[in-house]
Each structure stands twice: as C-alpha cells, then as structure tokens.
Design a protein around this motif. Sequence first.
Motif, PDB file in Angstrom:
ATOM      1  N   UNK A 147      10.594  23.606 -17.163  1.00 24.53           N
ATOM      2  CA  UNK A 147       9.524  23.115 -16.296  1.00 24.53           C
ATOM      3  C   UNK A 147      10.035  22.370 -15.083  1.00 24.53           C
ATOM      4  N   UNK A 148       9.410  21.244 -14.776  1.00 18.43           N
ATOM      5  CA  UNK A 148       9.749  20.471 -13.577  1.00 18.43           C
ATOM      6  C   UNK A 148      10.440  19.151 -13.926  1.00 18.43           C
ATOM      7  N   UNK A 149      10.967  19.050 -15.138  1.00 20.26           N
ATOM      8  CA  UNK A 149      11.565  17.780 -15.571  1.00 20.26           C
ATOM      9  C   UNK A 149      12.705  17.327 -14.666  1.00 20.26           C
ATOM     10  N   UNK A 150      13.483  18.266 -14.149  1.00 16.32           N
ATOM     11  CA  UNK A 150      14.602  17.915 -13.265  1.00 16.32           C
ATOM     12  C   UNK A 150      14.250  18.117 -11.793  1.00 16.32           C
ATOM     13  N   UNK A 151      12.976  18.294 -11.504  1.00 11.27           N
ATOM     14  CA  UNK A 151      12.549  18.592 -10.149  1.00 11.27           C
ATOM     15  C   UNK A 151      11.996  19.997 -10.105  1.00 11.27           C
ATOM     16  N   UNK A 166       0.813  -1.221   0.000  1.00 11.15           N
ATOM     17  CA  UNK A 166       0.000   0.000   0.000  1.00 11.15           C
ATOM     18  C   UNK A 166       0.845   1.269   0.000  1.00 11.15           C
ATOM     19  N   UNK A 167       2.148   1.136   0.219  1.00 10.71           N
ATOM     20  CA  UNK A 167       3.005   2.325   0.268  1.00 10.71           C
ATOM     21  C   UNK A 167       4.417   1.978  -0.191  1.00 10.71           C
ATOM     22  N   UNK A 168       5.065   2.937  -0.847  1.00 18.15           N
ATOM     23  CA  UNK A 168       6.449   2.791  -1.302  1.00 18.15           C
ATOM     24  C   UNK A 168       7.237   4.038  -0.943  1.00 18.15           C
ATOM     25  N   UNK A 169       8.566   3.863  -0.831  1.00 14.71           N
ATOM     26  CA  UNK A 169       9.483   4.925  -0.414  1.00 14.71           C
ATOM     27  C   UNK A 169      10.201   5.460  -1.642  1.00 14.71           C
ATOM     28  N   UNK A 170       9.872   6.688  -2.026  1.00 11.87           N
ATOM     29  CA  UNK A 170      10.354   7.219  -3.292  1.00 11.87           C
ATOM     30  C   UNK A 170      10.813   8.672  -3.104  1.00 11.87           C
ATOM     31  N   UNK A 171      10.977   9.377  -4.225  1.00 12.49           N
ATOM     32  CA  UNK A 171      11.180  10.822  -4.213  1.00 12.49           C
ATOM     33  C   UNK A 171       9.845  11.489  -4.556  1.00 12.49           C
ATOM     34  N   UNK A 172       9.570  12.620  -3.949  1.00  9.27           N
ATOM     35  CA  UNK A 172       8.286  13.296  -4.141  1.00  9.27           C
ATOM     36  C   UNK A 172       7.985  13.532  -5.621  1.00  9.27           C
ATOM     37  N   UNK A 173       9.023  13.925  -6.388  1.00  8.31           N
ATOM     38  CA  UNK A 173       8.750  14.269  -7.786  1.00  8.31           C
ATOM     39  C   UNK A 173       8.450  13.049  -8.657  1.00  8.31           C
ATOM     40  N   UNK A 219       4.698  26.581 -11.435  1.00 10.13           N
ATOM     41  CA  UNK A 219       3.627  25.915 -10.702  1.00 10.13           C
ATOM     42  C   UNK A 219       2.253  26.390 -11.177  1.00 10.13           C
ATOM     43  N   UNK A 220       2.158  27.679 -11.473  1.00  8.16           N
ATOM     44  CA  UNK A 220       0.867  28.235 -11.904  1.00  8.16           C
ATOM     45  C   UNK A 220       0.413  27.674 -13.247  1.00  8.16           C
ATOM     46  N   UNK A 221       1.377  27.174 -14.035  1.00 12.64           N
ATOM     47  CA  UNK A 221       1.022  26.680 -15.372  1.00 12.64           C
ATOM     48  C   UNK A 221       0.832  25.168 -15.415  1.00 12.64           C
ATOM     49  N   UNK A 222       1.069  24.472 -14.298  1.00 13.63           N
ATOM     50  CA  UNK A 222       0.960  23.012 -14.268  1.00 13.63           C
ATOM     51  C   UNK A 222      -0.514  22.594 -14.278  1.00 13.63           C
ATOM     52  N   UNK A 223      -0.845  21.617 -15.108  1.00  9.48           N
ATOM     53  CA  UNK A 223      -2.230  21.131 -15.177  1.00  9.48           C
ATOM     54  C   UNK A 223      -2.368  19.690 -14.686  1.00  9.48           C
ATOM     55  N   UNK A 224      -1.287  18.923 -14.694  1.00  3.89           N
ATOM     56  CA  UNK A 224      -1.333  17.526 -14.249  1.00  3.89           C
ATOM     57  C   UNK A 224      -1.635  17.476 -12.751  1.00  3.89           C
ATOM     58  N   UNK A 225      -2.748  16.862 -12.315  1.00  7.13           N
ATOM     59  CA  UNK A 225      -3.099  16.819 -10.890  1.00  7.13           C
ATOM     60  C   UNK A 225      -2.017  16.190 -10.025  1.00  7.13           C
ATOM     61  N   UNK A 226      -1.387  15.112 -10.513  1.00  2.00           N
ATOM     62  CA  UNK A 226      -0.336  14.461  -9.723  1.00  2.00           C
ATOM     63  C   UNK A 226       0.865  15.370  -9.558  1.00  2.00           C
ATOM     64  N   UNK A 227       1.215  16.104 -10.620  1.00  2.27           N
ATOM     65  CA  UNK A 227       2.332  17.038 -10.524  1.00  2.27           C
ATOM     66  C   UNK A 227       1.989  18.174  -9.572  1.00  2.27           C
ATOM     67  N   UNK A 228       0.744  18.660  -9.639  1.00  2.00           N
ATOM     68  CA  UNK A 228       0.318  19.710  -8.712  1.00  2.00           C
ATOM     69  C   UNK A 228       0.458  19.228  -7.266  1.00  2.00           C
ATOM     70  N   UNK A 229       0.055  17.975  -7.024  1.00  2.00           N
ATOM     71  CA  UNK A 229       0.150  17.422  -5.678  1.00  2.00           C
ATOM     72  C   UNK A 229       1.603  17.336  -5.223  1.00  2.00           C
ATOM     73  N   UNK A 230       2.483  16.856  -6.090  1.00  2.00           N
ATOM     74  CA  UNK A 230       3.886  16.719  -5.695  1.00  2.00           C
ATOM     75  C   UNK A 230       4.518  18.079  -5.419  1.00  2.00           C
ATOM     76  N   UNK A 231       4.149  19.085  -6.203  1.00  2.00           N
ATOM     77  CA  UNK A 231       4.666  20.434  -5.967  1.00  2.00           C
ATOM     78  C   UNK A 231       4.139  20.977  -4.648  1.00  2.00           C
ATOM     79  N   UNK A 232       2.850  20.793  -4.409  1.00  2.00           N
ATOM     80  CA  UNK A 232       2.251  21.275  -3.162  1.00  2.00           C
ATOM     81  C   UNK A 232       2.902  20.613  -1.950  1.00  2.00           C
ATOM     82  N   UNK A 233       3.121  19.296  -2.045  1.00  2.00           N
ATOM     83  CA  UNK A 233       3.738  18.573  -0.933  1.00  2.00           C
ATOM     84  C   UNK A 233       5.168  19.058  -0.714  1.00  2.00           C
ATOM     85  N   UNK A 234       5.919  19.220  -1.817  1.00  2.00           N
ATOM     86  CA  UNK A 234       7.305  19.691  -1.704  1.00  2.00           C
ATOM     87  C   UNK A 234       7.345  21.065  -1.037  1.00  2.00           C
TER      88      UNK A 234
END
Length: 431
Positions: free
Chosen positions: A344-348, A274-281, A360-375
């Motif tokens: 963009x965020x290709x390298x983080x 149910x969970x894995x240890x990764x990098x936020x991006x 960040x304001x131009x990002x549309x991918x929900x998962x990318x938005x979440x990772x940016x918000x969390x970071x």
Amino acid sequence: MSGTSRRRLLSAAVAAALLVPLAACGDDGGDSPSVDSTKPVELSIFWWGGDARAKLTEDALALYTKKHPNVTFKKTWQANQGYFEKLATLTAGNEAPDIFQIDDNYLTEYASRNVTLDLTSYQKSGKLDTTKFPESLWKYGVVDDKLAGVAFGENTQGLVYNRTKLEAANQPLPTQGMSWEDYIAWAEKATTATKVPGTQDPSADYKAFWVWLRQQNKDLYKGKELGFAAEDVVKWFDLWKGARDRKATPTADVIREGNATDVTKQLVVTGKALASWVWVNQLPELQKNTKDQLGVMPYPGDPKAQWARASMYFSVYRGSDKKDVAVDVINFLANDPEAGKVLGTDRGLPSNLDIRSAVQASVTDPAMKTSIDVENTIGKTFGPSPQVPLKGHSTLRSELTKAAESVQAGKATPQQAADTFIAAVKTAISK
C-alpha cells in the motif's frame, strides 16, 4: 540520553562502519546463487517502522517465498530511533543484512564507502525494472553515478493548514503558487482573525529552506560542497524574523515545541498554529490527531522547486553473497502488483506508477485520498531531483535547527547564526 549524546554515538558508529576495509565487502563476496536456483537461500532484511509496517512487509515477503519456495527471510525491524546505530554496528562487523532500508540522510554515507551495491547493471539489464518509476524519483537514488538504492515510495514537502478554523473565521485558504511574502501576509491576517498564529516558523526546517533555495536557483548541495552561502541563510532567517515581528508566527518557545519531528507535536494539530511544514504523506496521521478538517498544499513559491523525493530506499549490501536474489526481491516488492497491493502507501506513494494507480483506487481514508491527489497534482509540476544529500546531512539538519532557534530566542543575530551554521556544516561534509 540527550540528543547531542545520541548524535555523537551515531557519528561514531557510522564512522566505524564506513571505515571497514573495502576488501571486506568486495565486489563478488562469493558466488551469488541464481534467482531460478532450487538451492535454499536465506536472505536477511532489516527495516525500521512500526507494527503495521512490519506486518505489511512480512506479508509481501511471504508472497515472494510462495513464488520462490527455496527463498526464505531472516527479518529484523525496529523503531526509527536507534535504527541507524544498529545498521552501522552491523556493517562495522561485516554482518550487514543482505537488504536494508535507508533514507536520503545516510545513502551517500554508505554509498561513498562502497557499502551499498551499485544496482546500475541490474537496472540496465532489466532485472531491476524502474521503467514505471518517475525518472526524477529513481534518479534520487544515484550517488556518484551509481544507483545506490531503489526508491520505495514517493513523497514531497507539504504545507498542512487548518481548514476548519480558517473557514469559521471567514478567512481565505492559502493557495498554491503564492509567494513567501504573500504567504506571510496571509498568515498575519489569519492571526488577527482567528487569534491563533497563522503559521509555524519554518526557519529551522531544512525541507522549507531547501525548497526556498531551489526557488532562488540555488540548492542545498552542489557536487561535494554546499550549494549556498552564509548570505542565503541570513536572508532566510531575516524573512522569518520579519514574520515573527508581524505576529504571523508563534513565540519562540512554541516554535521550538513545533520543531519536533513527531507528528503529534506539529502545531497545526496541537492548535498552536494554523499551518505546519511537513511531508505530504503525513496528512492522514496528522488528521487522526485533530477533530478539525485539515488541507494540504505545496510550499509557497514556484512548485517546480519541489521534486519526487524518495521517502526511503531499499539497498543491497555490497558484501552479500546473494546479490542476485536480493535484487530480485527488491524488484518484486517494487513492481509486483500483488505485493504492491499488500504494501500500500505505508512507505509513501508506490514508485511504480501502475501500481500506484491500482492502490489509489482502493484507498478509502479521505485524508489519504487527499494526500495522494495532492502528490499527483504537484507531481505534474515537479522539477528535476537534486543530488542526494552529502554525508554530514544530519549535521546540517541539526545545526540549522540550533542556528534558527538561537535567532528566534534573540541569542544571536541572523548573521552570527548563519556564520556559525556554515562553519559547522562545512566541517561535517568535509570529514
């Protein structure tokens, strides 16, 4: 070629590269052309990545040439696998690119042998502007008081969990700040409720071990030595042996499968934990590989143990005869708004906070938005960055995996595995 053979090849290549006499890559390396000169300049640049990164990088470099028509680029890129073997070979032959991408596994190796240009004077003069970077981020490029690389993207450790399966079983989601013991207890209950192991066992994961150490007021490295002892490794292995005994994790064979760095093999997307240890991006890429909704949070324990990690750097070859222009290119890629929009965020997350906000304001991918918000949320509690890993860091990573898997498979006790691990790593960092 086996993993062991690849490591031996890489070690030999790096050794050959870093044993090049320092005179071959002296301080000056010839007259460096001025940034404002009209004299034609061709800079070589080398990075790893896929087709998408290549296109973005080439487009950003084209913007620089548009503003500086006399500067053109000899661009070379390849996949991550084999990249550092190639870089070591180029360096050994005094043919290193003027600008090259590097990460924290090898920055100290190259910096300690004066292969990388010390960028401190450029930073102090403002020719390399890091004033918009989080301080802990740019400092994560300092080796022996020299700025060896410019951080090109911020990242941090992230625990990615399967929100869909947990909510379907009426299970609470893991929460930021929960202790490691509470997290394991949560995983045990989630296992019972969902019939899916609650968490991947991270005892082989250096990222998780590193954060846990910092929460114990220790670190992975301290000066030129390890910042921990065998007893710390034993405690770490015992923690996860207890979790396995409680069925909070998968079995040893599945854990080993999940130890692969390929995001498509992370257990949270293969449905085996149910969970894995990764990098936020990595969240957006993970999300692409499952129909379930994923969430991400910091690792358990005090989030101040995490830091603004440079996902990768750009460095300048000390032997380059075009140093000033090379530094100006790096400064442009890091700080120019138009270049930032292209990259963009290709390298983080962009290191420049102003550019990060714009991207960040131009990002549309929900998962990318979440990772940016969390970071950005975790960033408010980041502690100081640790020192950049010592040479031999790649050995620490591989030996930790070997030691942890021997304990998971019942082939060694935590103490035996810890002693073997410590001995191997001490040898690696002392060479």
